[in-house]
Design a protein around this motif. Structure first.
Motif, PDB file in Angstrom:
ATOM      1  N   THR A  72      -4.483  -2.299   4.170  1.00  0.00           N
ATOM      2  CA  THR A  72      -5.835  -2.180   3.830  1.00  0.00           C
ATOM      3  C   THR A  72      -6.363  -3.773   3.458  1.00  0.00           C
ATOM      4  O   THR A  72      -5.581  -4.618   3.439  1.00  0.00           O
ATOM      5  N   ASP A  99     -14.101   1.686 -10.249  1.00  0.00           N
ATOM      6  CA  ASP A  99     -13.662   2.389  -9.116  1.00  0.00           C
ATOM      7  C   ASP A  99     -14.733   3.210  -8.216  1.00  0.00           C
ATOM      8  O   ASP A  99     -15.299   4.207  -8.763  1.00  0.00           O
ATOM      9  N   ARG A 157       0.266   2.948  -3.325  1.00  0.00           N
ATOM     10  CA  ARG A 157      -0.582   4.076  -3.129  1.00  0.00           C
ATOM     11  C   ARG A 157      -0.339   5.105  -2.387  1.00  0.00           C
ATOM     12  O   ARG A 157      -1.101   5.921  -2.214  1.00  0.00           O
ATOM     13  N   HIS A 158       1.055   4.948  -1.743  1.00  0.00           N
ATOM     14  CA  HIS A 158       1.773   6.030  -0.875  1.00  0.00           C
ATOM     15  C   HIS A 158       0.737   6.393   0.394  1.00  0.00           C
ATOM     16  O   HIS A 158       0.691   7.228   0.751  1.00  0.00           O
ATOM     17  N   LYS A 159       0.348   5.226   0.735  1.00  0.00           N
ATOM     18  CA  LYS A 159      -0.561   5.062   2.076  1.00  0.00           C
ATOM     19  C   LYS A 159       0.298   4.581   3.051  1.00  0.00           C
ATOM     20  O   LYS A 159       0.301   2.979   2.525  1.00  0.00           O
ATOM     21  N   LEU A 177      -5.829  -4.946  -2.434  1.00  0.00           N
ATOM     22  CA  LEU A 177      -5.228  -4.099  -3.559  1.00  0.00           C
ATOM     23  C   LEU A 177      -5.251  -4.950  -4.952  1.00  0.00           C
ATOM     24  O   LEU A 177      -5.148  -6.291  -4.742  1.00  0.00           O
ATOM     25  N   ASN A 210       0.731  -1.063   0.099  1.00  0.00           N
ATOM     26  CA  ASN A 210       0.120  -0.016  -0.142  1.00  0.00           C
ATOM     27  C   ASN A 210       0.828   0.979  -0.160  1.00  0.00           C
ATOM     28  O   ASN A 210       0.641   2.118  -0.522  1.00  0.00           O
TER      29      ASN A 210
END
Length: 156
Positions: free
Chosen positions: A67, A128, A61-63, A70, A57
């Motif tokens: 989560t 999405d 996703r730069h988080k 993915l 992640n």
């Protein structure tokens, strides 16, 4: 028939063979709903822990947190011309996060994994929920009904 590769952590009470069969059922259901544009040759589902998911992640996703799922849709350039159909992509599921969500929803881990597989497949097909005004959620609810899953609110 679509080849389903299942790797990573074992999911209690949900064998790799059952996971592959369920994934094919979802794909067949979406095909009957006319939501799959081309015949699919393969999909990969990897089960990981929170540590691995947090790394993925963060990287993609730069988080800097875990989560539940993915999805990495296949690039059409990777399709094998000798093979019928195109690859769907890779779906990665955190078993740790799925376990927490299952406990919160008071249903079995295998049920939560089924939700996440469907959710990941819809993402791989280009849907999405963060930008489509509820269209993916409506499709997910309908597909859940058709594959025999209980209804619950959509994932975020």
């Amino acid at each position: 028939m679509t080849h389903v590769e299942v790797t990573g952590e074992a999911v209690p009470r949900f064998s790799r063979r059952e996971i592959a069969a369920y994934t094919r059922k979802v794909l067949l259901t979406l095909e009957k709903m006319e939501r799959i544009p081309d015949e699919l040759s393969e999909v990969s589902i990897a089960f990981v822990d929170d540590e691995a998911m947090t790394g993925l992640n963060r990287k993609f996703r730069h988080k800097a947190r875990t989560t539940d799922v993915l999805t990495f849709p296949a690039d059409d350039s990777y399709a094998d011309p000798a093979q019928k159909g195109r690859p769907l992509g890779d779906i990665v599921i955190s078993v740790d996060q799925a376990r927490r969500q299952a406990a919160g929803e008071k249903h079995p881990l295998a049920t939560e994994i089924r939700y996440l597989i469907l959710h990941g497949i819809l993402h791989a097909l280009g849907h999405d929920h963060e930008s489509d005004n509820g269209e993916m959620n409506a499709l997910e609810v309908e597909a859940r009904r058709l594959v025999g899953l209980e209804l619950k609110t959509g994932h975020t």
